[in-house]
Design a protein around this motif. Structure first.
Motif, PDB file in Angstrom:
ATOM      1  N   ASN A  30       0.832  -1.215   0.000  1.00 32.47           N
ATOM      2  CA  ASN A  30       0.000   0.000   0.000  1.00 32.47           C
ATOM      3  C   ASN A  30       0.867   1.267   0.000  1.00 32.47           C
TER       4      ASN A  30
ATOM      5  N   GLU B 150       1.124   4.068  -2.940  1.00 34.16           N
ATOM      6  CA  GLU B 150       0.889   5.509  -2.608  1.00 34.16           C
ATOM      7  C   GLU B 150       2.089   6.338  -3.016  1.00 34.16           C
TER       8      GLU B 150
ATOM      9  N   HIS C  29       2.087   6.625  -6.834  1.00 31.69           N
ATOM     10  CA  HIS C  29       1.009   7.528  -7.210  1.00 31.69           C
ATOM     11  C   HIS C  29       1.405   8.973  -6.918  1.00 31.69           C
TER      12      HIS C  29
END
Length: 194
Positions: free
Chosen positions: A183, A187, A190
């Motif tokens: 995760n 992130e 991104h």
């Protein structure tokens, strides 16, 4: 006669009856004393520079002499006026006209110079105003660019801080937190791509 502090010494003069009658007539006409009439008459003769032995021929001849003297004076005045005053007046008038013409010429020249100078000043002021407007526009554009760069910098700085935070969290994660690691990596990717 007024009474003076010093004494007046009187003398006598002998005159014929005809002259005495004339003196009496003048005394009555002007309410004077005989001594006053004689004194005033001799004073008049002295002041007027009249020679008593050369009595005037007649009143008409004396008036003619006076008129001749007046005519001579008038002729002299006219001659002086024609020979001296009129030429001076004409010269003065021509000088005044020349001064007036020169004054008007100078006035016209000064007004045209002022207009030219004013037009030049207005042109310079317009150019300065245009330059100041251009500089103001450039400064405003640069200010906007700096502001935009600042906003971008702030955003990037926040991103960087957030990335650092995410990396630090990623480094703290242990082997067991693989889902959490995935995760965090997603992130971070991104965040980097946006």
């Amino acid at each position: 006669m007024p009474n003076n502090s010093r004494k007046t010494i009187f003398t006598t003069i002998s005159i014929d009856k005809e002259t005495a009658a004339l003196v009496e007539k003048i005394c009555i006409r002007y309410s004077l004393k005989k001594s006053e009439v004689v004194k005033l008459a001799f004073g008049y003769i002295d002041k007027a520079h009249i020679n008593p032995s050369e009595a005037p021929e007649s009143v008409k001849s004396e008036l003619a002499k006076i008129n001749k003297r007046q005519d001579d004076i008038i002729r002299f005045i006219r001659h002086y006026e024609e020979e001296q005053l009129n030429p001076m007046i004409r010269v003065t008038n021509s000088i005044a006209l020349r001064f007036d013409a020169i004054g008007k010429t100078l006035e016209t020249l000064i007004i045209s110079q002022l207009k030219t100078s004013q037009e030049k000043h207005i042109a310079v002021l317009k150019k300065l105003s245009e330059q100041f407007c251009n500089h103001a526009d450039v400064i405003n554009n640069q200010s906007k660019q700096i502001n935009a760069l600042y906003q971008i910098h702030q955003r990037d700085y926040k991103k960087l801080l957030h990335l650092i935070q995410l990396y630090s969290e990623l480094s703290v994660c242990g082997v067991m937190d693989s889902k959490r690691k995935e995760n965090l990596k997603t992130e971070i990717n991104h965040l980097i791509n946006t």
